[in-house]
Motif scaffolding. Structure first.
Motif, PDB file in Angstrom:
ATOM      1  N   ILE A 191      -5.634  -3.563   7.613  1.00  0.00           N
ATOM      2  CA  ILE A 191      -4.600  -2.685   7.060  1.00  0.00           C
ATOM      3  C   ILE A 191      -5.206  -1.316   6.750  1.00  0.00           C
ATOM      4  O   ILE A 191      -6.102  -1.198   5.920  1.00  0.00           O
ATOM      5  N   ASP A 192      -4.711  -0.308   7.432  1.00  0.00           N
ATOM      6  CA  ASP A 192      -5.132   1.077   7.179  1.00  0.00           C
ATOM      7  C   ASP A 192      -3.918   1.832   6.657  1.00  0.00           C
ATOM      8  O   ASP A 192      -3.068   2.288   7.432  1.00  0.00           O
ATOM      9  N   VAL A 193      -3.817   1.945   5.352  1.00  0.00           N
ATOM     10  CA  VAL A 193      -2.632   2.549   4.733  1.00  0.00           C
ATOM     11  C   VAL A 193      -2.424   3.978   5.210  1.00  0.00           C
ATOM     12  O   VAL A 193      -1.288   4.415   5.442  1.00  0.00           O
ATOM     13  N   GLU A 194      -3.508   4.717   5.384  1.00  0.00           N
ATOM     14  CA  GLU A 194      -3.387   6.124   5.775  1.00  0.00           C
ATOM     15  C   GLU A 194      -2.862   6.296   7.195  1.00  0.00           C
ATOM     16  O   GLU A 194      -2.337   7.352   7.547  1.00  0.00           O
ATOM     17  N   ALA A 195      -3.022   5.258   8.021  1.00  0.00           N
ATOM     18  CA  ALA A 195      -2.575   5.365   9.421  1.00  0.00           C
ATOM     19  C   ALA A 195      -1.110   4.970   9.592  1.00  0.00           C
ATOM     20  O   ALA A 195      -0.546   5.144  10.673  1.00  0.00           O
ATOM     21  N   ILE A 196      -0.484   4.443   8.544  1.00  0.00           N
ATOM     22  CA  ILE A 196       0.911   4.009   8.624  1.00  0.00           C
ATOM     23  C   ILE A 196       1.814   5.165   8.203  1.00  0.00           C
ATOM     24  O   ILE A 196       1.551   5.833   7.207  1.00  0.00           O
ATOM     25  N   SER A 197       2.887   5.369   8.968  1.00  0.00           N
ATOM     26  CA  SER A 197       3.743   6.515   8.666  1.00  0.00           C
ATOM     27  C   SER A 197       5.223   6.172   8.587  1.00  0.00           C
ATOM     28  O   SER A 197       6.003   6.961   8.058  1.00  0.00           O
ATOM     29  N   GLU A 198       5.628   5.032   9.100  1.00  0.00           N
ATOM     30  CA  GLU A 198       7.045   4.698   9.134  1.00  0.00           C
ATOM     31  C   GLU A 198       7.371   3.593   8.131  1.00  0.00           C
ATOM     32  O   GLU A 198       6.558   2.694   7.887  1.00  0.00           O
ATOM     33  N   LYS A 199       8.590   3.655   7.595  1.00  0.00           N
ATOM     34  CA  LYS A 199       8.994   2.724   6.550  1.00  0.00           C
ATOM     35  C   LYS A 199       8.930   1.277   7.025  1.00  0.00           C
ATOM     36  O   LYS A 199       8.447   0.402   6.303  1.00  0.00           O
ATOM     37  N   TRP A 200       9.391   1.009   8.231  1.00  0.00           N
ATOM     38  CA  TRP A 200       9.400  -0.365   8.717  1.00  0.00           C
ATOM     39  C   TRP A 200       7.980  -0.911   8.847  1.00  0.00           C
ATOM     40  O   TRP A 200       7.757  -2.113   8.647  1.00  0.00           O
ATOM     41  N   GLU A 201       7.014  -0.043   9.142  1.00  0.00           N
ATOM     42  CA  GLU A 201       5.619  -0.486   9.226  1.00  0.00           C
ATOM     43  C   GLU A 201       5.104  -0.892   7.844  1.00  0.00           C
ATOM     44  O   GLU A 201       4.426  -1.907   7.698  1.00  0.00           O
ATOM     45  N   PHE A 202       5.415  -0.081   6.824  1.00  0.00           N
ATOM     46  CA  PHE A 202       5.020  -0.419   5.460  1.00  0.00           C
ATOM     47  C   PHE A 202       5.626  -1.756   5.045  1.00  0.00           C
ATOM     48  O   PHE A 202       4.949  -2.609   4.452  1.00  0.00           O
ATOM     49  N   GLU A 203       6.898  -1.942   5.332  1.00  0.00           N
ATOM     50  CA  GLU A 203       7.585  -3.168   4.940  1.00  0.00           C
ATOM     51  C   GLU A 203       6.989  -4.379   5.642  1.00  0.00           C
ATOM     52  O   GLU A 203       6.829  -5.451   5.042  1.00  0.00           O
ATOM     53  N   ASP A 204       6.645  -4.224   6.920  1.00  0.00           N
ATOM     54  CA  ASP A 204       6.068  -5.322   7.694  1.00  0.00           C
ATOM     55  C   ASP A 204       4.689  -5.702   7.161  1.00  0.00           C
ATOM     56  O   ASP A 204       4.371  -6.887   6.988  1.00  0.00           O
TER      57      ASP A 204
END
Length: 306
Positions: free
Chosen positions: A167-180
């Motif tokens: 999990i690389d929090v800084e590389a995530i940008s979209e809401k659905w990715e965070f939720e997944d």
């Protein structure tokens, strides 16, 4: 890597706390088995700390505060201090003892620091959490059931660690990715937490190694969950609060190019919630056609739009 450094800090604190607790414990608790279990716990802490240190050394710059503050040297000093304390008090116990038969059953003074007890051998198979079980199960449950639970939990810990490493929090940008990602993380932790309550009823409450492992991963879970929620809220809030800019259709007229480019860049190109494919689709929608642009491109004077 920041999470691994946080784990190093927790291990270091646990080593220091182990030494403090040994000093506080009453004399009637300090049997040969007591010192053997404390030594095994200390060695488990140090093995994990050394392994983590090797990873950190290979992945981050020597200019990092972890090296500048000499965290490894401080923890090594604490480890050696606690180990010396254990051996010193154990030797004093053996010296005071007037039971030769019992002394014969314990490791000699010269081998106390390197002995591989049966408990530690079991821990190598079932995981470090099982090392304290064998002497405490007459009133808390059977060895076989407790060992099985600890082996399952050790597998859960490993699965959780594999999940968090990816999990690389800084590389995530979209809401659905965070939720997944959050859904996966919470599912992993739910498995650990559910089994934890069953383990609590089977093992001795003073099983320091298991308690340390659970506390470590619980802190890691809470920290990562907080970081994900914080970043997700930031992205959602930014998208909701950002005013919707009306982008005029680009017809190929070079006089329109600068304003079109600036508006498109601000509203579409720099929007982290849009994929590259979506951005391209918006570009096509906001231009008459690429052929029109290509036809008019030659009319753009040198330096226009810079």
């Amino acid at each position: 890597m920041a999470e691994l450094i946080d784990i190093q800090s927790m291990i270091s604190e646990s080593i220091v706390k182990l030494g403090i607790n040994i000093k506080k414990d009453s004399a009637d608790r300090k049997t040969p088995d007591y010192f053997k279990r404390r030594l095994n716990t200390l060695e488990e802490y140090w093995r994990e700390y050394e392994g983590n240190h090797d990873r950190i050394t290979g992945e981050i710059s020597q200019a990092h505060p972890y090296f500048g503050l000499k965290e490894f040297e401080k923890t090594l000093h604490a480890y050696e201090h606690v180990k010396a304390l254990i051996n010193q008090q154990y030797d004093a116990l053996v010296t005071r003892s007037d039971k030769p038969i019992e002394q014969a059953k314990t490791p000699s003074k010269s081998t106390m620091s390197i002995v591989q007890s049966e408990e530690e051998e079991t821990a190598a198979v079932a995981g470090p959490s099982s090392q304290n079980n064998s002497t405490h199960k007459t009133h808390t449950g059977t060895n076989s059931k407790a060992d099985d639970l600890l082996r399952r939990q050790q597998a859960n810990f490993k699965a959780f660690l594999r999940t968090t490493v990816n999990i690389d929090v800084e590389a995530i940008s979209e809401k659905w990715e965070f939720e997944d990602v959050l859904k996966t993380l919470e599912a992993r932790w739910k498995t650990i937490d559910t089994l934890h309550w069953e383990i609590e009823s089977e093992i001795d409450e003073n099983n320091e190694t298991y308690n340390y492992m659970f506390d470590k991963y619980e802190k890691q879970f809470n920290s990562l969950k907080k970081a994900i929620n914080k970043k997700m809220w930031s992205v959602v809030h930014r998208n909701k609060s950002t005013p919707q800019l009306e982008i005029p259709t680009f017809t190929g007229n070079y006089n329109q190019w600068v304003s079109f480019r600036d508006l498109f860049t601000e509203a579409i190109h720099n929007n982290p919630s849009l994929s590259n494919g979506q951005k391209m689709q918006y570009l096509k929608m906001e231009t008459i056609s690429l052929r029109v642009y290509s036809r008019h491109r030659e009319d753009v004077p040198p330096g226009a739009g810079k």
